[in-house]
Design an enzyme around this catalytic site. Sequence first.
Site, short mmCIF file in Angstrom:
data_model
loop_
_atom_site.label_atom_id
_atom_site.label_comp_id
_atom_site.label_asym_id
_atom_site.label_seq_id
_atom_site.Cartn_x
_atom_site.Cartn_y
_atom_site.Cartn_z
N SER A 136 -6.60 -5.24 3.12
CA SER A 136 -5.45 -4.36 3.30
C SER A 136 -5.67 -3.01 2.63
O SER A 136 -4.94 -2.07 2.87
CB SER A 136 -4.17 -5.00 2.76
OG SER A 136 -4.04 -4.77 1.38
N LYS B 208 -2.14 -2.66 -3.77
CA LYS B 208 -1.54 -1.72 -2.80
C LYS B 208 -1.35 -0.35 -3.43
O LYS B 208 -1.52 -0.18 -4.63
CB LYS B 208 -0.15 -2.26 -2.38
CG LYS B 208 -0.15 -3.58 -1.63
CD LYS B 208 -0.60 -3.41 -0.19
CE LYS B 208 -0.50 -4.73 0.56
NZ LYS B 208 -1.42 -5.76 -0.02
#
Lengths: 189, 189
Positions: free
Chosen positions: B111, B148
């Site tokens: 991700s 993230k």
Amino acid sequence: MTIESASNKLKKFFIQQRRLPSYAEMCIIFGFASKKAVFDLVNKLIEAGLLEKDSKGKLSPKRLFSIPQLGIIKAGYPTPGEALADDSVDLYEYLLNLPGAIFSLIVKGDSMIEEGINEGDVVIVDKYRTPQNGDVVAACVDNEWTIKYYRKNNAGVHLVPANPNYPLIFPKGDLMIGGVVISVIRKYH
Amino acid sequence: MTIESASNKLKKFFIQQRRLPSYAEMCIIFGFASKKAVFDLVNKLIEAGLLEKDSKGKLSPKRLFSIPQLGIIKAGYPTPGEALADDSVDLYEYLLNLPGAIFSLIVKGDSMIEEGINEGDVVIVDKYRTPQNGDVVAACVDNEWTIKYYRKNNAGVHLVPANPNYPLIFPKGDLMIGGVVISVIRKYH
DNA sequence: ATATACAGTAAACAATCGTTCACTGTCAAT
DNA sequence: ATTGACAGTGAACGATTGTTTACTGTATAT
């Protein structure tokens, strides 16, 4: 003198001098008048696993510079995962174990961005490793240095950027492979 | 006994023991019978800039572990560039100067691939740095660890993956920021 | 008040430290 | 054949090493 504070002072000394201080030097560092006070403190640091003595009784840093590795982190969806492990990775050891014939380069440009090599990254190159198909290599094409994938087929060798916006490179003149990229190090901020 | 061979042996010893050997130990390592032979060899290593003596006459590695930095490499088009510099970056020093409150994680998933953080990379996280907008953070969302971008606006904090195939994360429950990613280290092979 | 534990001081110990000195062989140049 | 330059041996040096012992406070618990 707490263990925490002592280990920080040893760390600072080791970074500057690249060795551990003698007990006499530790007296100054820790502010003790007697080596016995140092002796006791060092034993606590050994018990805490921060220092260790080798077979000859010589002191060396043990966990002083190891980075605790807390486990595997999911970068995709957060998935139900095991508790973070209490392992530790010794980057110190990792770096010191790099082969002898290496050099580093600072990356400029974005042709390898899809490989996860960004502008500003430091790549470590092994001069003498034989490049395999698909390896990231630092090459000198027509007198210019570049970093690309290494491809070899029966037509010969050519270089492929990871960013499709850039063309393949078929060296017209001489192609010199500077070495194979064995590590990438990025520092934020 | 060449300087090259001697420095390799010292390097090996330092990696294992995290200290330089004494002259008596060097006798064994180098195969000498006299410390004088070691003494002379060490002086050569000092002249070569591989070792140095501090103000107290104690030996420490100097360039023994520095990686020569040959300059800036273009990862985009090969462009006419300056000759590679003869500087040197001391990764040893870089790593040792990392702040105290750090831990590392192995990245799983893709991700953050567009940030250049790949599966298998090791990220180094500073526990106590306050995350800024856009920082890469290791966060614990609803009891799961993830890595993230950190975003904060007047609606609150949310997490953004660098890979657009993944959704934004608006923490329903508690959001714990484990720390800010300050470094990424990748090892090929 | 007394005892106990803890933390540091001060002095002494053999062992090892880095350094120096006088000497020995070996090779190459003259 | 002789010289000089190197490279290493072996023994000795004072200094510093890590360790041990006996002692001194100071604080806490009984």
